[in-house]
Write a protein that holds these residues in place. Sequence first.
Motif, PDB file in Angstrom:
ATOM      1  N   MET A 198       0.829  -1.198   0.000  1.00 29.23           N
ATOM      2  CA  MET A 198       0.000   0.000   0.000  1.00 29.23           C
ATOM      3  C   MET A 198       0.867   1.253   0.000  1.00 29.23           C
ATOM      4  SD  MET A 198      -3.464  -0.543   2.155  1.00 29.23           S
ATOM      5  CE  MET A 198      -2.650  -0.665   3.724  1.00 29.23           C
ATOM      6  N   PRO A 235      -0.267   3.642  -3.863  1.00 30.05           N
ATOM      7  CA  PRO A 235      -1.403   4.293  -3.217  1.00 30.05           C
ATOM      8  C   PRO A 235      -2.735   3.924  -3.861  1.00 30.05           C
ATOM      9  CG  PRO A 235       0.327   5.864  -3.724  1.00 30.05           C
ATOM     10  CD  PRO A 235       0.695   4.595  -4.395  1.00 30.05           C
ATOM     11  N   GLN A 243      -4.519   1.385  -1.912  1.00 29.59           N
ATOM     12  CA  GLN A 243      -5.088   2.018  -0.738  1.00 29.59           C
ATOM     13  C   GLN A 243      -6.372   2.762  -1.091  1.00 29.59           C
ATOM     14  OE1 GLN A 243      -2.543   4.923   1.162  1.00 29.59           O
ATOM     15  NE2 GLN A 243      -2.350   3.537   2.911  1.00 29.59           N
ATOM     16  N   ALA A 244      -6.335   3.455  -2.217  1.00 30.13           N
ATOM     17  CA  ALA A 244      -7.508   4.217  -2.627  1.00 30.13           C
ATOM     18  C   ALA A 244      -8.698   3.294  -2.836  1.00 30.13           C
ATOM     19  CB  ALA A 244      -7.205   4.979  -3.920  1.00 30.13           C
ATOM     20  N   LEU A 304      -9.195   0.335  -1.417  1.00 28.75           N
ATOM     21  CA  LEU A 304      -9.649  -0.150  -0.110  1.00 28.75           C
ATOM     22  C   LEU A 304     -10.474   0.918   0.600  1.00 28.75           C
ATOM     23  CD1 LEU A 304      -6.479  -2.013   1.187  1.00 28.75           C
ATOM     24  CD2 LEU A 304      -8.712  -3.013   0.715  1.00 28.75           C
ATOM     25  N   LEU A 305     -10.013   2.155   0.491  1.00 27.52           N
ATOM     26  CA  LEU A 305     -10.692   3.270   1.133  1.00 27.52           C
ATOM     27  C   LEU A 305     -12.094   3.422   0.568  1.00 27.52           C
ATOM     28  CD1 LEU A 305     -10.115   5.417   3.236  1.00 27.52           C
ATOM     29  CD2 LEU A 305      -9.254   6.899   1.429  1.00 27.52           C
ATOM     30  N   SER A 313     -14.285   0.674   1.774  1.00 31.50           N
ATOM     31  CA  SER A 313     -14.695   0.718   3.174  1.00 31.50           C
ATOM     32  C   SER A 313     -15.749   1.801   3.385  1.00 31.50           C
ATOM     33  CB  SER A 313     -13.500   0.904   4.104  1.00 31.50           C
ATOM     34  OG  SER A 313     -12.972   2.185   3.946  1.00 31.50           O
TER      35      SER A 313
END
Lengths: 231, 231
Positions: free
Chosen positions: B119, B123, B126-127, B129-130, B133
């Motif tokens: 991650m 990024p 990560q984006a 996953l964000l 969520s």
Amino acid sequence: MEHAPYTVCKTCTIRTKSFCGALPVRSLDSLANTRRLVRFERRQTIVCEGATAVSLFNIVSGVVKLYRSLPDGRTQIVGIRLPGEFFAIADGEKYTATAEALTSVVVCRFSRSRLKQLMQQFPQIQARLLEMSYRHLAAAQDQIFLLGRKTAREKVASFLMRYSGKFDPERMDKYRRVPMTRTEIADFLGLTTETVSRVLTSFAREKLVAIDLSHSVRLLNIDLLRKIAGN
Amino acid sequence: MEHAPYTVCKTCTIRTKSFCGALPVRSLDSLANTRRLVRFERRQTIVCEGATAVSLFNIVSGVVKLYRSLPDGRTQIVGIRLPGEFFAIADGEKYTATAEALTSVVVCRFSRSRLKQLMQQFPQIQARLLEMSYRHLAAAQDQIFLLGRKTAREKVASFLMRYSGKFDPERMDKYRRVPMTRTEIADFLGLTTETVSRVLTSFAREKLVAIDLSHSVRLLNIDLLRKIAGN
DNA sequence: CGCCTTCCATGATCCAAATCAATTCCAGTG
DNA sequence: CACTGGAATTGATTTGGATCATGGAAGGCG
């Protein structure tokens, strides 16, 4: 809504510093420039469910409730946000819940589009948001279990264990005031005002809590309350 | 638990490609190397609440339920995850819910620690996953409202609108099978088996749904069901 | 094929919390 | 200080859904 002067949010800056560690100072400045502090008094609405999502917020001080309601008046609080936490992080175009100040609140408003750019530049910000949304997801799971499977007594006990004292951290263990009306507590726990009131007076009779003037609740027997709350 | 051969997850790779766009091929390879496919049959437990969180999962195919339970047997499903979604993204050290296969499931297992490194490198992961969520947080808010404020009829109607047909997308509009027992539906909606059964037969009497052999539910009057579900 | 076992349906009864209905209690406010 | 209106308490009554109890249907298997 936005009378506050254009100020840098110290809390965020401090947090940003600790989380973003190695960022050059200039980056922090550019971060700061996308934010401004706004103050809301108790009962003021910060964002509305269904409105187009343009900002997102970090709480500097105070407590915010997030709720949804139906045209027929049924209301359910879907989350409570404490200092340091973010809210109005919407999935899509629209806010998914209304946010209202439970106490005097100072929030740090971020522009959504600008934050998106910044996140690409500084993954540390993204990491922090991610971490926080996991925590909120776990809290939501707690609430789902509570609403689906706990009795009124268990709900109220869980609520007291979780939130009493979180509202003014200075006097944490002395008074544990909960600046919410019975109706608000009921809307959080999926109960009615009458039931919340009855459970609290029954707790008071059992010397589990003391209800002072102005409806402050003081926890007297934390161990037993925790046992009643279950998990 | 982990008999499957060491295979690259095509679904993830495709998704990763679309989300990570400009990543060099070598990065994708290193991504792929941290993953492996695992298959679970219906009723098999994938992770346990309270166990130390070492992995996180992306669903390639099938459906997974997340639930919590108390020693006295009370159980509440706190989330349902569909293909393409992640689960067991824990906040801290421990899983916050048990995950169990509702259908045959193929998941892509990621090592937690390795993903953390990745991650930081990419990024875009990560984006994604964000973003996911946030979607799950909004879904959790839906469920919180449902559990706190809806009647049994509204709960069942909401459930049918939300999940019927999501289990085998090919035959989406033909049968809308829901491969969950009455007990599981009850544990999702905060009801009992008997109540779920009664509501479904009453819906069947009212020609809102048809209950075929093997308990498949077919929606007959989607508009009216949506109205009953409310929002 | 018959025997389990699990799931489902449905009736009878019960009960926790909702609803309805008065008071009472404050915190403002003029 | 009395007045006022929202919030809280408390009691009486109702009710939606839980609980208890029973029988039936479907799938798995020796």
